[in-house]
Design an enzyme around this catalytic site. Structure first.
Site, PDB file in Angstrom:
ATOM      1  N   GLU A  54      58.313  51.461  -3.532  1.00 40.71           N
ATOM      2  CA  GLU A  54      57.214  52.022  -4.478  1.00 40.71           C
ATOM      3  C   GLU A  54      55.988  51.575  -3.742  1.00 40.71           C
ATOM      4  OE1 GLU A  54      56.888  50.943  -8.397  1.00 40.71           O
ATOM      5  OE2 GLU A  54      57.612  48.961  -8.007  1.00 40.71           O
ATOM      6  N   LYS A 108      67.523  50.496  21.420  1.00 36.89           N
ATOM      7  CA  LYS A 108      68.514  49.567  21.014  1.00 36.89           C
ATOM      8  C   LYS A 108      69.957  50.326  20.536  1.00 36.89           C
ATOM      9  CE  LYS A 108      65.375  45.933  19.082  1.00 36.89           C
ATOM     10  NZ  LYS A 108      64.282  46.853  19.550  1.00 36.89           N
TER      11      LYS A 108
END
Length: 626
Positions: free
Chosen positions: A316, A410
């Site tokens: 939030e 990655k």
């Protein structure tokens, strides 16, 4: 205070005097400084005509709107045009007005405009020289010595500006052009090449340098910035080329060289028309919108005027910061901030069903390698793989036109849980491609400058605290790009896909992290004696170097020079259904079990060995460094 019109009137009177002097001097030159009496009547009548005619012409050409102290090339051009017109008009009027015999000699009519141009230009130049010396002459012996790097127009503008500064004193310029060696710019000599910076800085006791080459390619500016850092001088840089070329450059606009100048690249140019075509007037959804990549995607998307921008994030606070920023800078964009977890199928379906986005950019992910390696391994699988499945499945169900997965380098031959989960997320999207109307695209890139959890902010914090700066291994390298560059290329890739492609970004050259740390220490104005570099050993799952493209994949070019498309391995029939059985189990799964299962689902995944051996290597390297 004297009215500025008064000054203009004085300048006008000066030019009228110049007309008369030029006329009389032309006569003296014509007659070898012995004007015969019979030519005097025509001389005086012609003088009156010249003063009236040429005075009107000079005023008509706007010579008195400028300020003498700022007289420059445009003023000289106006003087030249005015005198050229006067040279044509004056003889015509004189021939009509002068009825004496003999009349005005033709050589006088030719010489007088030339002498007038010299007078008008010379008086303005002399006044500007006197005024600048009066205002700034005493300042030139003051200020800290500084070297300007570059010899082009930006450097010329900068040297002129610094000549009026009491804070700085230019001791010379450095430029690699052979033609400029030994030349002078506003009294400042080009004293050598940029490679001579360290030697000259020591000889001249200079601790500051300004890079004034905004028109050069970024690789050149980066090389020069690195040379400044390694020479031990504090570097500053001239920003925008447009400001320099239009004369708006002020010294106050020169900024400190930062880490992006050492790592960044030339600005990305995307096809705005192509991107606008699939975003303008459409509903767009971004997951992970509160993160570094997600929030930048939102900023870039806002430029293309979507009908609504749906920002979805579990944080939030991240959503709050984004809404505050948009309220200030993007008031015309309808932004909807929605809290929710990508693993929550009900919430994801509700949001997509309500707003029916045309495009979904899926940037929500756990990305911190060491944190996701052991205690949080199962959460990495659930968030990065199951979360991707939930959003992608819902996109297919509600016929979202495009789904763009933000992936990572990655994921190529992964050695850690995070990378393996991102590769698995890629395969999930590839498995769903073709099952509905949704086009799936995957975009891989490496580290971004300033992203949350990246090495750059960490180094900056450690340097601010006085060190030590911790580097895992002396040989470790990484690719870097700026957040805006990454976001723009993600948008570009989203416009280019046909379904199921993996887009690979051109990441440039890899950067040695240990050298980056040392450069950042020097950039802060400190030395390695002040802030130490300590090698701590490779962390769990960490590679010495990252790859962008797996060996088993081939790439083909796209119409964008910084994007290529990888030809990835096909996903077998039934693979996704079997994977979902594992992902949906409701029990705690250990890290070792996660790694075992990931080897099954991602064949190229090879967990890194325990980090103790690398620690031994690092300790030896650290001893050598001390």
């Amino acid at each position: 205070m004297i009215n500025k019109n008064y000054y203009s009137f004085l300048v006008f009177l000066s030019d009228l005097v110049g007309v008369a002097l030029a006329w009389w001097l032309a006569y003296l030159v014509r007659f070898n400084f012995d004007v015969q009496a019979e030519f005097m009547p025509a001389c005086f009548v012609g003088l009156g005509v010249a003063v009236i005619v040429q005075g009107c012409i000079l005023r008509a050409f706007g010579l008195y709107r400028g300020v003498w102290v700022f007289a420059s090339l445009p003023d000289l051009l106006r003087i030249t045009r005015a005198v050229a017109v006067a040279a044509v008009v004056t003889p015509l009027v004189v021939v009509v007005a002068v009825r004496y015999n003999p009349g005005v000699p033709r050589l006088v009519l030719l010489l007088q405009p030339i002498l007038l141009a010299i007078y008008a230009g010379g008086t303005r130049a002399l006044y500007r020289t006197w005024k600048e010396f009066h205002l700034y002459g005493a300042l030139r012996a003051l200020g800290q010595p500084v070297i300007v790097l570059g010899g082009g127009e930006a450097a010329v503008s900068l040297v002129r500006e610094l000549s009026r500064s009491a804070e700085w004193r230019v001791v010379g310029l450095l430029d690699d052009s052979s033609a400029r060696q030994g030349r002078e710019v506003y009294g400042c000599k080009v004293i050598g090449r940029i490679a001579d910076l360290e030697r000259l800085a020591q000889e001249l006791k200079v601790r500051h340098a300004i890079i004034a080459m905004p028109g050069e390619r970024h690789q050149v500016r980066r090389s020069v910035a690195s040379a400044c850092v390694r020479a031990g001088v504090k570097a500053m840089i001239v920003p925008a080329l447009d400001d320099v070329m239009t004369g708006r450059v002020k010294f106050s606009e020169v900024r400190q060289v930062d880490v992006e100048d050492l790592l960044g690249r030339d600005p990305v140019r995307i096809d705005d028309v192509e991107v606008r075509e699939y975003l303008r007037g459409k509903a767009v959804m971004v997951t992970g919108a509160g993160g570094s990549i997600g929030s930048e995607l939102c900023r870039q998307i806002a430029r293309f005027e979507p009908s609504v921008l749906v920002c979805f994030d579990v944080s939030e606070f991240g959503l709050y910061r984004l809404t505050e920023e948009f309220a200030l800078h993007f008031q015309n964009v309808q932004l909807v901030a929605l809290a929710g977890d990508v693993k929550d199928a009900i919430r994801v379906d509700e949001v997509i069903a309500r707003y029916r986005p045309h495009v979904i950019f899926h940037a929500a992910a756990y990305k911190h390698v060491p944190l996701m390696e052991d205690d949080n391994a199962w959460q990495a699988v659930r968030n990065n793989v199951l979360g991707t499945w939930q959003v992608a499945r819902s996109a297919v169900a509600f016929e979202v036109s495009r789904f763009v997965l933000v992936s990572t380098d990655k994921a190529v031959n992964p050695t850690n849980v995070m990378g393996a989960t991102k590769r698995l997320a890629e395969r999930v999207c590839q498995a769903l491609a073709g099952r509905g109307r949704t086009q799936f695209e995957i975009v891989r890139f490496g580290n971004v400058l300033g992203s949350a959890g990246s090495v750059i902010p960490k180094f900056q914090e450690q340097i601010a605290l006085g060190g030590p700066v911790t580097v895992t291994h002396p040989e470790i390298t990484r690719f870097f790009m700026s957040i805006p560059e990454a976001a723009q290329l993600v948008l570009q890739a989203g416009s280019m896909g046909q379904g199921g492609e993996i887009f690979v970004m051109d990441m440039g050259e890899p950067v040695r992290i240990a050298e980056l740390a040392r450069d950042m220490i020097r950039l802060s104005g400190r030395s390695e004696e002040d802030v130490r570099v300590v090698f701590t050993g490779l962390r769990p799952g960490e590679k010495l170097y990252e790859e962008v493209l797996a060996d088993s994949e081939q790439t083909r070019a796209t119409h964008h020079p910084k994007l290529r498309i990888a030809r990835a391995q096909a996903v077998e029939e039934g693979w996704l259904d079997a994977l979902l059985l594992w992902l949906r189990q409701r029990r705690a799964v250990s890290a070792s079990e996660v790694r075992g299962e990931l080897r099954r689902w991602v064949p190229e995944y090879s967990p890194s060995p325990p980090s103790a051996p690398s620690l031994q290597v690092v300790e030896k390297s650290a001893k050598r460094a001390w």
